[in-house]
Design an enzyme around this catalytic site. Structure first.
Site, PDB file in Angstrom:
ATOM      1  CB  THR A  73      -0.981   0.029   1.193  1.00 58.74           C
ATOM      2  OG1 THR A  73      -1.737   1.234   1.132  1.00 58.74           O
ATOM      3  CG2 THR A  73      -0.268  -0.038   2.528  1.00 58.74           C
TER       4      THR A  73
ATOM      5  CE  LYS B  68      -6.083   1.051   1.780  1.00 60.15           C
ATOM      6  NZ  LYS B  68      -5.970   0.281   0.522  1.00 60.15           N
TER       7      LYS B  68
ATOM      8  CG  ASP C 266      -8.710  -2.520  -3.744  1.00 58.69           C
ATOM      9  OD1 ASP C 266      -8.141  -1.412  -3.687  1.00 58.69           O
ATOM     10  OD2 ASP C 266      -9.690  -2.726  -4.481  1.00 58.69           O
TER      11      ASP C 266
ATOM     12  N   GLY D 181     -10.175   8.733   5.049  1.00 59.51           N
ATOM     13  CA  GLY D 181     -11.188   8.303   4.076  1.00 59.51           C
ATOM     14  C   GLY D 181     -12.605   8.567   4.567  1.00 59.51           C
ATOM     15  CE1 TYR D 182     -16.477   7.863   0.575  1.00 59.14           C
ATOM     16  CE2 TYR D 182     -14.577   6.402   0.425  1.00 59.14           C
ATOM     17  CZ  TYR D 182     -15.503   7.229  -0.181  1.00 59.14           C
ATOM     18  OH  TYR D 182     -15.466   7.424  -1.552  1.00 59.14           O
TER      19      TYR D 182
ATOM     20  NE  ARG E  33      -6.684  -1.363   5.715  1.00 59.98           N
ATOM     21  CZ  ARG E  33      -7.542  -0.331   5.645  1.00 59.98           C
ATOM     22  NH1 ARG E  33      -7.805   0.404   6.711  1.00 59.98           N
ATOM     23  NH2 ARG E  33      -8.093  -0.021   4.503  1.00 59.98           N
TER      24      ARG E  33
HETATM   25  P1  ITT Z   1      -3.470   1.734  -1.841  1.00 56.21           P
HETATM   26  O1  ITT Z   1      -4.178   1.300  -3.095  1.00 56.21           O
HETATM   27  O2  ITT Z   1      -2.121   2.306  -2.096  1.00 56.21           O
HETATM   28  O3  ITT Z   1      -3.443   0.663  -0.798  1.00 56.21           O
HETATM   29  P2  ITT Z   1      -5.720   3.578  -1.615  1.00 56.21           P
HETATM   30  O4  ITT Z   1      -5.965   4.754  -0.729  1.00 56.21           O
HETATM   31  O5  ITT Z   1      -5.802   3.767  -3.102  1.00 56.21           O
HETATM   32  O6  ITT Z   1      -4.333   2.938  -1.178  1.00 56.21           O
HETATM   33  P3  ITT Z   1      -8.058   1.830  -1.659  1.00 56.21           P
HETATM   34  O7  ITT Z   1      -8.183   1.845  -3.139  1.00 56.21           O
HETATM   35  O8  ITT Z   1      -8.195   0.514  -0.995  1.00 56.21           O
HETATM   36  O9  ITT Z   1      -6.678   2.421  -1.167  1.00 56.21           O
HETATM   37  O10 ITT Z   1      -9.077   2.825  -0.956  1.00 56.21           O
HETATM   38  C1  ITT Z   1     -10.364   3.037  -1.401  1.00 56.21           C
HETATM   39  C2  ITT Z   1     -10.969   4.233  -0.772  1.00 56.21           C
HETATM   40  O11 ITT Z   1     -11.567   3.845   0.458  1.00 56.21           O
HETATM   41  C3  ITT Z   1     -10.095   5.433  -0.471  1.00 56.21           C
HETATM   42  O12 ITT Z   1     -10.859   6.592  -0.739  1.00 56.21           O
HETATM   43  C4  ITT Z   1      -9.816   5.339   1.004  1.00 56.21           C
HETATM   44  O13 ITT Z   1      -9.669   6.614   1.583  1.00 56.21           O
HETATM   45  C5  ITT Z   1     -11.072   4.644   1.506  1.00 56.21           C
HETATM   46  N1  ITT Z   1     -10.736   3.756   2.621  1.00 56.21           N
HETATM   47  C6  ITT Z   1      -9.962   2.643   2.573  1.00 56.21           C
HETATM   48  N2  ITT Z   1      -9.867   2.094   3.790  1.00 56.21           N
HETATM   49  C7  ITT Z   1     -10.591   2.880   4.635  1.00 56.21           C
HETATM   50  C8  ITT Z   1     -10.837   2.866   6.018  1.00 56.21           C
HETATM   51  O14 ITT Z   1     -10.322   1.943   6.809  1.00 56.21           O
HETATM   52  N3  ITT Z   1     -11.608   3.824   6.540  1.00 56.21           N
HETATM   53  C9  ITT Z   1     -12.140   4.788   5.764  1.00 56.21           C
HETATM   54  N4  ITT Z   1     -11.927   4.899   4.441  1.00 56.21           N
HETATM   55  C10 ITT Z   1     -11.149   3.945   3.879  1.00 56.21           C
END
Ligand code: ITT
Length: 193
Positions: free
Chosen positions: A8, A13, A68, A152-153, A181
């Protein structure tokens, strides 16, 4: 001791995964700095997690672990789902994604705010072996963003844990006790045993 290279590029994360994996007796090495971000071209969490783990295994020559994650909202037919990162389009930020989701839910006219975070963890080894596991955290979407922790969310997600705090109101340790996660990473540790 089991050691994986983390695939990642998301620093939040990295913090969460490093802490949970340490508790599970798994050590992590950082993502190779010179590796460009992997384009998430698949339309499933499994597909994108495998893409990222394969790319980092290829670049590092070492077993790699990728995450992901998506937020699946029932009243929006599972959106933003696998497209959670780019939900608000070019130049998406956490704030814009959250605002778009709250507006979409309001526009849907639905009173159903139930949702779930889903995380797929993929491990890819140099000999070609691959492991895929999933962790799910059911909950509901808050009316407005609350809390400063997490990313994120998190400010609009209230997990089904018998209370009304969002994930962003919880400490890192609390989130890591219950999160999608952490659940996926514990499933990984169980598979490795
Ligand atoms: P990597 O691909 O480098 O791991 P990324 O930020 O692109 O990082 P994702 O595609 O998995 O990772 O993330 C999808 C979206 O969901 C992104 O907008 C994140 O901010 C959100 N997200 C992922 N995990 C989250 C969490 O634990 N709590 C809140 N939002 C999350």
């Amino acid at each position: 001791m089991t050691t994986f290279v983390l695939a990642t590029a998301n620093t939040h994360k990295v913090t969460e995964m490093t802490a949970v994996l340490a508790e599970l007796g798994i050590e992590v090495l950082p993502r190779p700095e010179d590796l460009a971000e992997v384009d998430e071209t698949q339309d499933t969490l499994v597909g994108n997690a495998l893409l990222k783990a394969r790319a980092v295994m290829g670049a590092s020559g070492h077993a790699s672990v990728a995450d992901d994650t998506g937020l699946f909202v029932d009243a929006l037919n599972g959106e933003p789902g696998v497209f959670s990162a780019r939900y608000s389009g070019e130049g998406a930020t956490d704030e814009k994604n959250v605002a778009k989701l709250l507006t979409a839910l309001e526009m849907s006219g639905s009173e159903n705010r139930s949702a779930a975070f889903r995380t797929v963890i993929a491990v890819v080894y140099p000999d070609g072996r691959e492991i895929v596991v999933e962790g799910v955290l059911p909950g509901r979407i808050a009316e407005i963003p609350v809390g400063d922790n997490g990313f994120g969310y998190d400010p609009i997600f209230i997990p089904d844990l018998g209370e009304s705090r969002t994930l962003a109101q919880m400490s890192l340790a609390e989130k890591n006790e219950h999160s999608h996660r952490a659940r996926a990473l514990r499933a990984l540790a169980a598979t490795l045993r």
